[in-house]
Design a protein around this motif. Structure first.
Motif, PDB file in Angstrom:
ATOM      1  N   ARG A 191       0.933  -1.202  -0.116  1.00 45.93           N
ATOM      2  CA  ARG A 191       0.012  -0.046   0.029  1.00 45.93           C
ATOM      3  C   ARG A 191       0.866   1.356   0.018  1.00 45.93           C
ATOM      4  NH1 ARG A 191      -5.432  -0.996   1.728  1.00 45.93           N
ATOM      5  NH2 ARG A 191      -5.528  -3.188   2.691  1.00 45.93           N
ATOM      6  N   TYR A 192       1.863   1.260   1.011  1.00 52.72           N
ATOM      7  CA  TYR A 192       2.771   2.386   0.925  1.00 52.72           C
ATOM      8  C   TYR A 192       4.289   1.987   0.722  1.00 52.72           C
ATOM      9  CZ  TYR A 192      -1.682   3.973   3.001  1.00 52.72           C
ATOM     10  OH  TYR A 192      -3.022   4.154   3.250  1.00 52.72           O
ATOM     11  N   GLU A 194       6.857   3.448  -0.510  1.00 53.50           N
ATOM     12  CA  GLU A 194       7.673   4.322  -0.397  1.00 53.50           C
ATOM     13  C   GLU A 194       8.117   4.358   1.387  1.00 53.50           C
ATOM     14  OE1 GLU A 194       8.095   7.924  -2.342  1.00 53.50           O
ATOM     15  OE2 GLU A 194       7.088   7.279  -4.279  1.00 53.50           O
ATOM     16  N   VAL A 195       7.065   4.717   2.128  1.00 59.94           N
ATOM     17  CA  VAL A 195       7.221   4.494   3.376  1.00 59.94           C
ATOM     18  C   VAL A 195       7.811   3.400   3.821  1.00 59.94           C
ATOM     19  CG1 VAL A 195       6.112   4.971   5.752  1.00 59.94           C
ATOM     20  CG2 VAL A 195       5.130   6.152   3.493  1.00 59.94           C
TER      21      VAL A 195
ATOM     22  N   PHE B  34      -2.607   9.682   1.843  1.00 59.24           N
ATOM     23  CA  PHE B  34      -1.424   9.448   2.975  1.00 59.24           C
ATOM     24  C   PHE B  34      -0.160   9.314   2.023  1.00 59.24           C
ATOM     25  CE2 PHE B  34       1.318   7.020   5.371  1.00 59.24           C
ATOM     26  CZ  PHE B  34       1.407   7.472   6.604  1.00 59.24           C
ATOM     27  N   GLU B  35      -0.255   8.534   1.110  1.00 57.98           N
ATOM     28  CA  GLU B  35       1.002   8.360   0.285  1.00 57.98           C
ATOM     29  C   GLU B  35       1.628   9.644  -0.110  1.00 57.98           C
ATOM     30  OE1 GLU B  35       0.701   5.558  -3.035  1.00 57.98           O
ATOM     31  OE2 GLU B  35       2.683   5.225  -2.418  1.00 57.98           O
ATOM     32  N   ALA B  38       2.867  11.715   2.787  1.00 56.97           N
ATOM     33  CA  ALA B  38       4.236  11.218   3.374  1.00 56.97           C
ATOM     34  C   ALA B  38       5.178  11.539   2.495  1.00 56.97           C
ATOM     35  CB  ALA B  38       3.947   9.664   3.765  1.00 56.97           C
ATOM     36  N   THR B  39       5.198  11.271   1.138  1.00 59.37           N
ATOM     37  CA  THR B  39       6.241  11.470   0.350  1.00 59.37           C
ATOM     38  C   THR B  39       6.624  13.008   0.203  1.00 59.37           C
ATOM     39  OG1 THR B  39       4.997   9.902  -1.144  1.00 59.37           O
ATOM     40  CG2 THR B  39       6.819  10.914  -2.068  1.00 59.37           C
TER      41      THR B  39
END
Lengths: 251, 482
Positions: A191-192, A194-195, B34-35, B38-39
């Motif tokens: 889902r995320y 990069e994080v 969120f992505e 956050a990025t």
């Protein structure tokens, strides 16, 4: 079958879905270690996945359907321990199946299986004498990654370290970030991305700082994440499952 | 009055010193993911390092604070107090209101954010307020109070040092305790030097002295002070504030009007409950045994008293809180806003508070945002965690954040807020992997395909279906040849 100390010497092995697809080596190595210890083992047929990917995403219905197949395969009337080479999947079966199957016809079976599942390192930690007798030897500097579910749900921290301590030549370096999440988080990693990768990097920075040769963990999910990022970054550290390191030390 | 205002000491800030406050609809939560957010933070130079260093430091202070103390027993006690207070919230709130009114406090109840803005604006109009000093208040962030007051021509001065920086930059607080945790000292130095019109020494003391001089003037000329509140003590009708800079005390005592905006869940039954809650709040917030100032305010100045406001208003903020009472997520109301879960969260450590899109970041933000703002706006946040459980282990009042997050993920599914593609993927997965034969076939296909596309046991190409995974990571399929 039990040995003199009353410890069961016949076990079953639940490979888990990761063990069936990506972490085959982990399952093979687990079997080799058990064989070397003289512990008879078998893989129940018909297991699939513990249901965790869907359960932790909030989709109980498919989680239950999938976990039910595994439950049927594992609930075979025996009381042999079921070893799982994954802290996270052990936690799912041991702690969360109760909730997942609550109020269903499988509720009792789920409790029976939950009582039998054992995270691999915690089982092996009961056999450190036998392990030492096999004289496992490997001269490496090892860092250990505590996986979140194993540490904070199953509360297993010492067992894998006790197992590592049976290997002559292993120097265990405690990492400052050993308890911090690697960023895998199951579906979170997709889902995320990069994080998730940034979280892996934060761990990997620490490994390099500690100058270790091998990063060991007991969770194929974390290893998929960390080894995957380390491979991409060409980090000169290997990430392997505890069973694999043990196997190498016994070779 | 404004003629004498400028002669009281301290240096006034020139008009336009602060960026306008965020409008309520400027919260990015409804327009970005969120992505994306956050990025954005992760791309900012030094932000990740600043956040990681600050949170690691704060977490270490908290750990050190409770060495040699039966921390777990203290947390159990705190949990009991909070659970009891929230389970009996309406009764304790009535008790608090009666006691507060007996002190002469004027009590208001704001059902939602817009009502809170309207009430505070009306008080300001009625009292002819044109200048406000504020001490740090997350509740005021929830209702976007600053922009509402700016809109009716009121000058606002945030007096907490961190919030002062936030206001000057037109930023938003990134952490419940440390609003500029995501900023570096160099950024503050550059900002203050610009405001001062000269190069200030890049030292904490000099920068603080600059802010203090400007704020001094604001304190001495403001008509009203607006604060939040850390606790509402039911038996005494007091509002309790913990601060370290002394600005809370000035805000509540110096101007002729004091307005406190406090969430209704901040209620505790008795003063003695603070013996448990206060050290946990300060120990988890800043690692302190107790903060420099603990202020308990009970009503306006009485006859014979040398200081204090002429009138004290308390606006009790509901804004989604009472709807949680008796439900699956009631425990979210136990939160005492210490920020400890943010300090240990490995996701927050990378992305900071702004990535969560609203007022609260980290685990508690991922819980409160969907509950207060709704699934459509905030529901995604429940997935923005790895369920690692570090927050559960640190929370001073033992909120089961992991379970609440999981519950929110389930609710998202039940309420049909999950993307169709995800629904279909899990439905298909369930159909195939619930049948051992199909499972074996599918895993054999997966293994075979991976073997074909992998090189030396490593899949590094951006394969279809795995693109999001392989963008930053390889898929290590077999043992790597070295």
């Amino acid at each position: 079958m039990t040995d003199d100390a009353g410890v069961s010497t016949a076990v079953q092995l639940f490979p888990t879905c990761l063990g069936d697809v990506l972490a085959r080596q982990t399952v093979d190595d687990t079997e080799r270690v058990l064989t070397a210890l003289g512990i008879s083992h078998s893989r129940p047929s018909g297991t699939t996945c513990c249901g965790q990917p869907a359960f932790n995403s909030g989709h109980d219905h498919p989680a239950r359907a999938v976990a039910k197949a595994t439950l049927r395969a594992l609930d075979d009337g025996s009381d042999e321990p079921i070893l799982v080479p994954s802290g996270s999947c052990t936690s799912m079966v041991r702690l969360h199946w109760r909730e997942l199957f609550h109020g269903t016809p499988e509720a009792e079976g789920a409790l029976r299986v939950a009582r039998r599942v054992r995270e691999l390192s915690s089982y092996l930690a009961e056999h450190t004498e036998a392990l030492r007798a096999l004289k496992p030897t490997l001269a490496v500097r090892v860092g250990y990654h505590d996986s979140c579910h194993m540490l904070r749900e199953l509360r297993i921290k010492e067992a894998p370290r006790q197992v590592l301590a049976t290997i002559a030549g292993v120097e265990l370096i405690e990492l400052a970030s050993s308890e911090r999440c690697c960023g895998f988080g199951g579906t979170f990693s997709g889902r995320y991305p990069e994080v998730s990768v940034a979280m892996a990097d934060a761990k990997i920075d620490d490994l390099e700082f500690a100058k270790i040769d091998v990063l060991v963990s007991s969770d194929p999910g974390c290893l998929m994440q960390l080894a995957g990022r380390m491979s991409r970054q060409e980090t000169p550290v290997r990430a392997v499952h505890l069973a694999t390191l043990l196997c190498e030390a016994l070779a | 009055m404004s003629a004498t205002r400028e002669d009281v000491g301290g240096t006034p800030l020139p008009p336009g010193w602060a960026q306008p406050a965020h409008q309520p609809d400027a919260f990015e939560i409804s327009t970005t993911t969120f992505e994306q957010r956050a990025t954005e933070t992760m791309a900012r130079p030094f932000a990740r390092r600043a956040i990681a260093n600050a949170t690691d430091h704060a977490a270490a202070l908290t750990t050190a604070r409770f060495v040699g103390i039966d921390h777990d027993a203290l947390r159990d006690k705190a949990r009991q107090i909070r659970a009891h207070a929230i389970a009996n919230l309406p009764d304790y709130l009535d008790q608090w209101i009666d006691a507060a009114e007996a002190h002469g406090t004027i009590v208001h109840y704001a059902a939602d954010e817009s009502e809170a803005r309207r009430i505070v604006a009306q008080i300001c109009r009625d009292e002819a307020v044109t200048r406000v000093v504020k001490s740090k208040s997350m509740a005021s962030e929830e209702v976007s109070l600053n922009s509402a007051l700016e809109a009716i021509g009121i000058d606002i001065y945030e007096t907490d040092l961190g919030e002062f920086v936030v206001q000057a930059m037109g930023d938003r607080p990134g952490h419940v305790i440390a609003p500029i945790l995501h900023r570096t000292k160099d950024e503050v130095h550059a900002l203050f030097s610009t405001m001062a019109g000269r190069e200030l020494p890049n030292e904490a003391e000099a920068l603080t002295a600059f802010a203090r001089d400007r704020l001094r003037h604001a304190f001495l000329t403001a008509d009203a002070g607006i604060s939040g509140g850390n606790f509402l003590i039911a038996e005494t009708g007091e509002v309790l504030l913990v601060t370290n800079e002394g600005n809370g005390r000035l805000t509540t005592a110096l101007p002729k009007i004091h307005i406190a905006l406090v969430g209704i869940e901040k209620i505790v039954p008795r003063r003695r409950d603070l013996a448990v809650l206060l050290p946990l709040l300060t120990g988890h917030g800043t690692g302190q045994q107790i903060t420099t100032y603990v202020t308990m305010v009970a009503g306006p100045r009485r006859e014979q008293e040398p200081d204090g406001p002429e009138r004290m208003h308390v606006v009790l903020l509901d804004a989604g809180r009472s709807a949680l009472l008796g439900g699956e997520f009631e425990e979210a109301l136990h939160c005492i806003r210490c920020g400890a879960c943010q300090n240990v969260c490995p996701v927050y450590r990378q992305v900071g508070g702004h990535a969560y899109g609203w007022v609260y970041g980290g685990p508690i933000g991922a819980v409160l945002t969907p509950l207060f703002r709704g699934q459509v706006e905030g529901g995604e946040l429940a997935h923005a965690t790895t369920l690692c459980g570090a927050c559960d282990d640190v929370c001073p009042v033992k909120i089961p954040l992991h379970d609440l997050l999981l519950g929110l993920r389930r609710r998202r599914d039940e309420e049909g807020c999950v993307p169709r593609s995800e629904q279909l993927a899990f439905a298909l997965w369930g159909q195939v992997w619930s049948r051992p034969l199909l499972y074996r076939a599918s895993t054999a296909v997966a293994r075979g395909s991976l073997r074909v596309i992998a090189r030396d046991g490593v899949l590094s190409a951006k394969a279809p279906l795995l693109r999001r995974w392989t963008a930053g990571r390889d898929l290590v399929v077999g043992r790597r040849r070295s």
